[in-house]
Design an enzyme around this catalytic site. Structure first.
Site, PDB file in Angstrom:
ATOM      1  N   ASP A 108      17.801 -21.844  64.159  1.00  0.00           N
ATOM      2  CA  ASP A 108      18.312 -22.217  65.486  1.00  0.00           C
ATOM      3  C   ASP A 108      17.493 -21.485  66.547  1.00  0.00           C
ATOM      4  O   ASP A 108      17.466 -20.261  66.559  1.00  0.00           O
ATOM      5  CB  ASP A 108      19.782 -21.785  65.570  1.00  0.00           C
ATOM      6  CG  ASP A 108      20.574 -22.616  66.529  1.00  0.00           C
ATOM      7  OD1 ASP A 108      20.034 -22.981  67.581  1.00  0.00           O
ATOM      8  OD2 ASP A 108      21.753 -22.899  66.233  1.00  0.00           O
ATOM      9  N   ASP A 212      18.180 -25.395  70.773  1.00  0.00           N
ATOM     10  CA  ASP A 212      19.393 -25.230  71.566  1.00  0.00           C
ATOM     11  C   ASP A 212      19.185 -25.765  72.997  1.00  0.00           C
ATOM     12  O   ASP A 212      18.125 -25.542  73.599  1.00  0.00           O
ATOM     13  CB  ASP A 212      19.704 -23.727  71.612  1.00  0.00           C
ATOM     14  CG  ASP A 212      21.050 -23.438  72.180  1.00  0.00           C
ATOM     15  OD1 ASP A 212      22.040 -23.837  71.581  1.00  0.00           O
ATOM     16  OD2 ASP A 212      21.121 -22.778  73.253  1.00  0.00           O
ATOM     17  N   GLU A 261       4.443 -31.118  73.643  1.00  0.00           N
ATOM     18  CA  GLU A 261       3.703 -29.868  73.457  1.00  0.00           C
ATOM     19  C   GLU A 261       4.261 -29.081  72.273  1.00  0.00           C
ATOM     20  O   GLU A 261       3.514 -28.523  71.472  1.00  0.00           O
ATOM     21  CB  GLU A 261       3.783 -29.015  74.730  1.00  0.00           C
ATOM     22  CG  GLU A 261       3.051 -29.621  75.910  1.00  0.00           C
ATOM     23  CD  GLU A 261       3.229 -28.757  77.156  1.00  0.00           C
ATOM     24  OE1 GLU A 261       2.725 -27.635  77.187  1.00  0.00           O
ATOM     25  OE2 GLU A 261       3.914 -29.222  78.093  1.00  0.00           O
ATOM     26  N   HIS A 341      29.790 -25.955  65.829  1.00  0.00           N
ATOM     27  CA  HIS A 341      30.418 -24.676  66.177  1.00  0.00           C
ATOM     28  C   HIS A 341      30.926 -24.627  67.619  1.00  0.00           C
ATOM     29  O   HIS A 341      31.346 -23.561  68.071  1.00  0.00           O
ATOM     30  CB  HIS A 341      29.397 -23.558  65.940  1.00  0.00           C
ATOM     31  CG  HIS A 341      28.182 -23.715  66.796  1.00  0.00           C
ATOM     32  ND1 HIS A 341      27.301 -24.767  66.644  1.00  0.00           N
ATOM     33  CD2 HIS A 341      27.729 -23.005  67.845  1.00  0.00           C
ATOM     34  CE1 HIS A 341      26.368 -24.680  67.568  1.00  0.00           C
ATOM     35  NE2 HIS A 341      26.588 -23.618  68.303  1.00  0.00           N
ATOM     36  N   ASP A 342      30.835 -25.756  68.327  1.00  0.00           N
ATOM     37  CA  ASP A 342      31.326 -25.809  69.706  1.00  0.00           C
ATOM     38  C   ASP A 342      32.505 -26.778  69.849  1.00  0.00           C
ATOM     39  O   ASP A 342      33.077 -26.884  70.934  1.00  0.00           O
ATOM     40  CB  ASP A 342      30.218 -26.304  70.663  1.00  0.00           C
ATOM     41  CG  ASP A 342      29.003 -25.407  70.674  1.00  0.00           C
ATOM     42  OD1 ASP A 342      29.163 -24.186  70.527  1.00  0.00           O
ATOM     43  OD2 ASP A 342      27.875 -25.931  70.827  1.00  0.00           O
TER      44      ASP A 342
END
Ligand code: GLC
Length: 552
Positions: A108, A212, A261, A341-342
């Site tokens: 992550d 993230d 990129e 997890h949210d």
């Protein structure tokens, strides 16, 4: 509906397109050293469990140095491991153990912001002319004393997006929480520093990254205010919240170029290929732009949160699949994510129903897309109610003034501790998550004596054993993991969601009866796998799902 026959060799090389992924929230998975906090050694010890279920990829939540105010999403050093989770040799062992099982490890990566305790930020905040002065987003305040925020932007978590810093006598911008200052990607030095971080971990052997809040990576360079909107609360689709349209600080045009990129950097590591999966909210027609059209530039995939908010109804899932297929056609690939997890736990959204959870798993592992299981959903860990005032989650702390009765009425969580409670391994104290003498960092679900891995392994009809069956079937059946998808529209019964997976002339039909009534089975053939015990072929039981091989 037309479909493309996939090229086999391509499908083999592009391992992420056919994989099954498991999301480990490290802090809550398994505590190997008795401090009540999950750790890297704990993941290593449970790899056989995941491998045996058939998972081929694991995505591990952040474990680099962090003050843990947002449990790892506030990084103070990108290149070292937080001591409560382990150290670098242990991380290297994790990579080795994952690869020894022919599995992949996704890391992550929080590019958008650092912790306010990162030395980059301390330096940047120290003056207006230090070497890192322009590494974050600083701006003079408005008003006579310069104490009013520079523009009207609001942060995703509901707070103000600008925080005054007395030392610099300026405001800094945060897309999330005030202790997570946003890096300034308009500055090429910041980009280079992060590309080096990426190379560091790729050299360690990680197989890719979950990026993230990549949607927040760029802001308008002139920091213009957002236009007003009528919408207050967030939604997975709209980019409006708190009465403003997040035009100038989310999904900025430059984010899509940045994806290209990033891709160039990971493509420097070719053997094996590495993967980038972005976390972005917003309409599928927009966020697909992270992946470009050819699958060769930009991100390899993005999380599609629509599946979390789509009601458990055949018609709604049909529409969702059509949207996914429209915006992520081959060579792109959708993702299939039902919790994380949210967000609220899957089983709690399904009213605690195991049969619905099995049906959803059948759906998730037979659609075209990358399925992600959030740890514990395979045994049905429920949402554990934890009052806001006891919350350890930074969002809960920020909202502790919200009356609890309002929170209790909502199906979504405000206190993310509620979906992060420890894994339930067995019926020992603390559900085997940590030693009996240790205090788990969050309470374990009360129901752990009925719901735990050990018990479900011994029950042939358990949710866990169903997960094992469906994942293994998917893994050994090319049609199910690389086949094209054809939605079947002409069934007379709209309560059945039906689609075919097709590969090299082989066809599998998936029928999901998303209703509490028995319905006629349009394909009177024996099932390869059903969510239910055997019953007459000509009927589908309430909430029954079946996979039928049409070719034989
Ligand atoms: C993402 C993560 C969440 C974190 C936030 C800020 O949405 O999933 O847990 O708090 O970003 O990094």
């Amino acid at each position: 509906m037309s479909h493309t026959i996939l090229d086999d060799s391509n499908a083999e090389g592009e391992w992420w397109k056919k994989t099954t992924a498991y999301h480990v929230y490290v802090r809550s998975f398994y505590d190997s050293n008795g401090d009540g906090i999950g750790d890297i050694q704990g993941i290593i010890e449970k790899l056989d469990y995941l491998h045996d279920l058939g998972y081929e990829t694991i995505w591990v939540s952040p474990f680099t140095q962090s003050p843990q105010k947002d449990f790892g999403y506030d990084i103070s050093d990108y290149l070292s491991i937080s001591p409560e989770y382990g150290d670098m040799p242990l991380f290297e062992k994790l990579v080795e153990e994952v690869h020894r099982r022919n599995m992949k490890l996704i890391f992550d990566l929080v590019l958008n912001h650092t912790s306010s305790e990162h030395s980059w930020f301390t330096e940047s905040a120290s003056s207006r002319d230090n070497p890192k002065a322009d590494w974050y987003i600083w701006k003079d305040g408005k008003g006579r004393k310069g104490l009013r925020p520079p523009n009207n932007w609001r942060a995703m978590a509901g707070n103000k997006a600008w925080t005054y810093h007395p030392q610099r006598k300026q405001f800094y911008y945060t897309a999330f929480l005030p202790f997570q200052p946003d890096l300034n990607y308009h500055n090429p030095e910041v980009k280079q520093a992060m590309f080096d971080v990426i190379r560091f971990w790729l050299n360690k052997g990680v197989d890719g990254f979950r990026l993230d809040i990549i949607s927040a990576i760029y802001e308008d360079s002139e920091l213009r205010s957002n236009p007003l909107s009528l919408r207050l609360t967030p939604s997975d689709k709209s980019l409006s919240i708190f009465f403003q349209h997040l035009k100038n600080n989310f999904l900025h045009e430059k984010s899509f170029e940045f994806a290209t990129e990033l891709r160039r950097v990971v493509d420097e590591f070719d053997n094996p290929k590495r993967v980038l999966i972005g976390e972005s909210h917003g309409d599928e027609s927009l966020i697909r732009r992270f992946c470009h059209n050819d699958g060769q530039r930009g991100l390899h995939a993005v999380f599609l949160f629509k599946a979390i908010s789509t009601p458990f109804k055949a018609e709604k899932y049909r529409e969702m699949l059509m949207t996914f297929e429209k915006h992520f056609p081959e060579p792109l690939i959708p993702t299939l994510v039902f919790s994380n997890h949210d967000r609220t736990r899957v089983i709690s959204r399904l009213g605690g129903s195991i049969e619905k959870a099995k049906l959803l798993a059948l759906f998730q592992f037979t659609c075209r897309g990358i399925p992600f299981t959030y740890f514990g959903d395979e045994i049905g860990i429920p949402r554990v109610r934890i009052p806001l005032k006891h919350g350890k989650d930074a969002i809960a702390i920020q909202h502790k003034w919200v009356p609890q009765f309002l929170v209790d009425r909502s199906s979504e969580i405000l206190n993310r501790d509620e979906c992060r409670t420890p894994m339930l391994w067995n019926e020992r104290l603390s559900a085997g998550f940590c030693e009996d003498s240790a205090e788990p960092w969050l309470p374990v679900a009360d129901s752990f004596r009925e719901i735990n891995v050990e018990k479900q392994i011994s029950e042939p009809q358990s949710l866990l054993n169903f997960y094992r069956k469906i994942i293994r079937l998917r893994n050994r059946t090319p049609t199910l993991h690389v086949g094209s998808l054809e939605i079947v529209h002409n069934l007379c019964d709209r309560k059945i969601l039906a689609y075919r997976r097709i590969y090299k002339g082989e066809k599998h039909m998936v029928l999901l009866n998303i209703s509490h009534q028995q319905v006629k089975n349009p394909l009177n053939k024996p099932a390869l796998l059903s969510t239910h015990p055997p019953s007459p072929a000509h009927r589908l039981q309430p909430f029954e799902g079946r996979i039928i091989n049409e070719s034989h």
